[in-house]
Design a protein around this motif. Structure first.
Motif, short mmCIF file in Angstrom:
data_model
loop_
_atom_site.label_atom_id
_atom_site.label_comp_id
_atom_site.label_asym_id
_atom_site.label_seq_id
_atom_site.Cartn_x
_atom_site.Cartn_y
_atom_site.Cartn_z
N GLN A 194 0.90 -1.22 -0.08
CA GLN A 194 0.24 -0.07 0.00
C GLN A 194 0.95 1.17 0.18
O GLN A 194 0.57 1.95 -0.64
N LEU A 195 2.11 1.12 0.97
CA LEU A 195 2.89 2.32 0.77
C LEU A 195 3.38 2.53 -0.61
O LEU A 195 3.85 3.77 -0.91
N LEU A 196 3.75 1.43 -1.15
CA LEU A 196 4.40 1.69 -2.32
C LEU A 196 3.61 2.22 -3.40
O LEU A 196 3.91 3.11 -4.21
N ALA A 197 2.36 1.91 -3.34
CA ALA A 197 1.45 2.50 -4.44
C ALA A 197 1.29 3.85 -4.13
O ALA A 197 1.23 4.64 -5.04
N GLN A 198 0.97 4.42 -2.98
CA GLN A 198 1.03 5.77 -2.36
C GLN A 198 2.26 6.46 -2.95
O GLN A 198 2.09 7.67 -3.40
N ALA A 199 3.38 5.65 -2.94
CA ALA A 199 4.42 6.55 -3.59
C ALA A 199 4.71 6.69 -4.98
O ALA A 199 5.77 6.88 -5.53
N GLY A 200 3.70 6.07 -5.75
CA GLY A 200 3.87 5.74 -7.02
C GLY A 200 4.47 4.57 -7.82
O GLY A 200 4.85 4.62 -8.79
N TYR A 201 4.44 3.64 -6.93
CA TYR A 201 5.29 2.26 -7.44
C TYR A 201 4.24 1.26 -7.19
O TYR A 201 4.75 0.28 -6.38
N PRO A 202 3.02 1.34 -7.83
CA PRO A 202 2.00 0.28 -7.52
C PRO A 202 2.72 -1.01 -8.01
O PRO A 202 2.18 -2.02 -7.42
N ASN A 203 3.59 -1.18 -8.85
CA ASN A 203 3.89 -2.54 -9.38
C ASN A 203 5.26 -2.72 -8.87
O ASN A 203 6.07 -3.66 -9.50
N GLY A 204 5.88 -1.98 -7.84
CA GLY A 204 7.28 -2.23 -7.27
C GLY A 204 8.16 -1.29 -8.31
O GLY A 204 7.86 -0.42 -9.03
N PHE A 205 9.52 -2.00 -8.06
CA PHE A 205 10.66 -1.31 -8.85
C PHE A 205 11.77 -2.13 -8.69
O PHE A 205 11.85 -2.98 -7.71
N SER A 206 13.04 -1.91 -9.31
CA SER A 206 14.26 -2.79 -9.44
C SER A 206 15.05 -1.66 -8.73
O SER A 206 15.37 -0.79 -8.96
#
Length: 170
Positions: A71-83
């Motif tokens: 949920q925090l990643l989605a709020q940060a603009g990374y709903p699909n995660g990152f590398s």
């Protein structure tokens, strides 16, 4: 052992990304997997000092919550995660090598694709001083002076922002 963020640049410049990483890490499981059970969960200030906050008082540290991390990643603009990468000293210890694998697995559960970046000591120190990493291994002795935990350290985590240095000077 502690994991450092290169917080001067994305994605770790976003506080919710850093919080998501905190929630993604299952400290007891990491201790079992990397240190064969010999250790205990801690925060950035060791709990053995009378002035240190108890681990349970932190909002994100030590609170393993995969759904909350996503949920925090989605709020940060990374709903699909990152590398990103995890830099550590190659062959420093079997526990360090095992921890890298545990961290990779735990972050994958929230959508962070972690590439492992084992390097030699001179490369590690040069890159650490320039904040040229995503995540990085670090370990240090515990300090009895609380100021040593809060003071910026040039050539350790990149440049010290002028506003932070002004507050320290004051």
């Amino acid at each position: 052992l502690r994991v450092e963020f290169s917080a001067a640049k994305p994605p770790f410049s976003n506080v919710n990304v850093r919080r998501a990483v905190e929630l993604a890490i299952d400290r007891p499981e990491a201790i079992r997997g990397a240190y064969l059970g010999y250790g205990r969960p801690a925060a950035h200030i060791p709990g053995g000092y009378p002035w240190s906050p108890p681990l349970k008082s932190y909002k994100y540290i030590g609170k393993h919550d995969v759904a909350g991390a996503k949920q925090l990643l989605a709020q940060a603009g990374y709903p699909n995660g990152f590398s990103t990468s995890y830099m550590y000293i190659a062959g420093n210890s079997p526990a360090s090598d095992r921890f890298a694998q545990v961290l990779k697995s735990q972050l994958a559960a929230v959508g962070i694709d972690l590439s492992l970046d084992p390097v030699d000591t001179p490369t590690y120190l040069a890159r650490l001083g320039k904040a040229d990493y995503g995540l990085a291994f670090n370990q240090y002795p515990y300090f009895s002076d609380p100021l040593l935990y809060t003071s910026p350290r040039p050539s350790r985590n990149g440049p010290v922002p002028d506003a932070v240095q002004a507050m320290v000077d004051k």
